[in-house]
Design an enzyme around this catalytic site. Structure first.
Site, short mmCIF file in Angstrom:
data_model
loop_
_atom_site.label_atom_id
_atom_site.label_comp_id
_atom_site.label_asym_id
_atom_site.label_seq_id
_atom_site.Cartn_x
_atom_site.Cartn_y
_atom_site.Cartn_z
N ASP A 117 0.87 -1.27 0.06
CA ASP A 117 0.16 0.06 0.15
C ASP A 117 0.72 1.06 0.04
O ASP A 117 2.14 1.13 0.68
CB ASP A 117 -1.05 0.07 1.41
CG ASP A 117 -2.04 -1.00 1.32
OD1 ASP A 117 -2.45 -1.39 0.13
OD2 ASP A 117 -2.53 -1.53 2.26
N ASP A 136 -7.12 -1.28 -4.44
CA ASP A 136 -8.19 -1.23 -3.40
C ASP A 136 -8.93 0.00 -4.11
O ASP A 136 -10.33 0.08 -3.96
CB ASP A 136 -7.54 -0.44 -2.41
CG ASP A 136 -6.94 -1.40 -1.38
OD1 ASP A 136 -6.84 -2.75 -1.53
OD2 ASP A 136 -5.75 -1.01 -0.82
#
Length: 162
Positions: A117, A136
């Site tokens: 991330d 995401d």
């Protein structure tokens, strides 16, 4: 049913998961071990994180749970793409984004045991969103788009008859 809808949905998924993997490779090579990089002040920055769980690190360390859950979700999405061959193009786009995001994060979990991330958004100081990635974004935008399509448009509009 000729399968063209499924091919388009899978094409979108492939492109989205490729974009996800390319951005994660960039983040890993550029941001790993570095302090956060401001993009738009403190509102948008790149912060490298290896997430072993879900959002906010929930269920951290449960790699195989997430791998199996994601594989089940991918199978479900493929079945839904195959089953609904005559639908609104926005349905195909939404399903492709969700599928691409699921594939992108699955690749990370299988290869590395965690998900890379790197996008951090802090619009409101008291509200701290988890750091996220392109996969995401695909899942979130796809689910939101699909929900709007199903809730706001009558079935005869989004589910076209052959």
């Amino acid at each position: 049913m000729d399968g063209r809808i499924m091919i388009v949905g899978m094409g979108i998924a492939l492109l989205w998961s490729l974009a996800d993997q390319l951005t994660k490779a960039w983040a890993s090579s550029t941001l790993s071990g570095q302090p956060s990089m401001d993009v738009i002040g403190h509102w948008l920055r790149f912060t490298y994180v290896q997430n072993e769980g879900a959002a906010f690190g929930i269920l951290s360390g449960q790699k195989w749970f997430f791998v199996l859950l994601t594989i089940a979700a991918i199978i479900f999405l493929l079945v839904m793409l195959r089953r609904y061959q005559h639908v609104h193009p926005i349905y195909i786009l939404a399903m492709g984004l969700i599928l691409g995001g699921a594939i992108g994060n699955l690749i990370d979990r299988v290869r590395f045991g965690s998900v890379v991330d790197f996008i951090q958004v802090d619009f409101i100081d008291a509200l701290h969103f988890p750091v996220f990635n392109v996969a995401d974004i695909g899942v979130t935008v796809g689910i939101f788009t699909l929900a709007l399509l199903l809730l706001l448009l009558p079935e005869h509009v989004w589910r076209q008859k052959p």
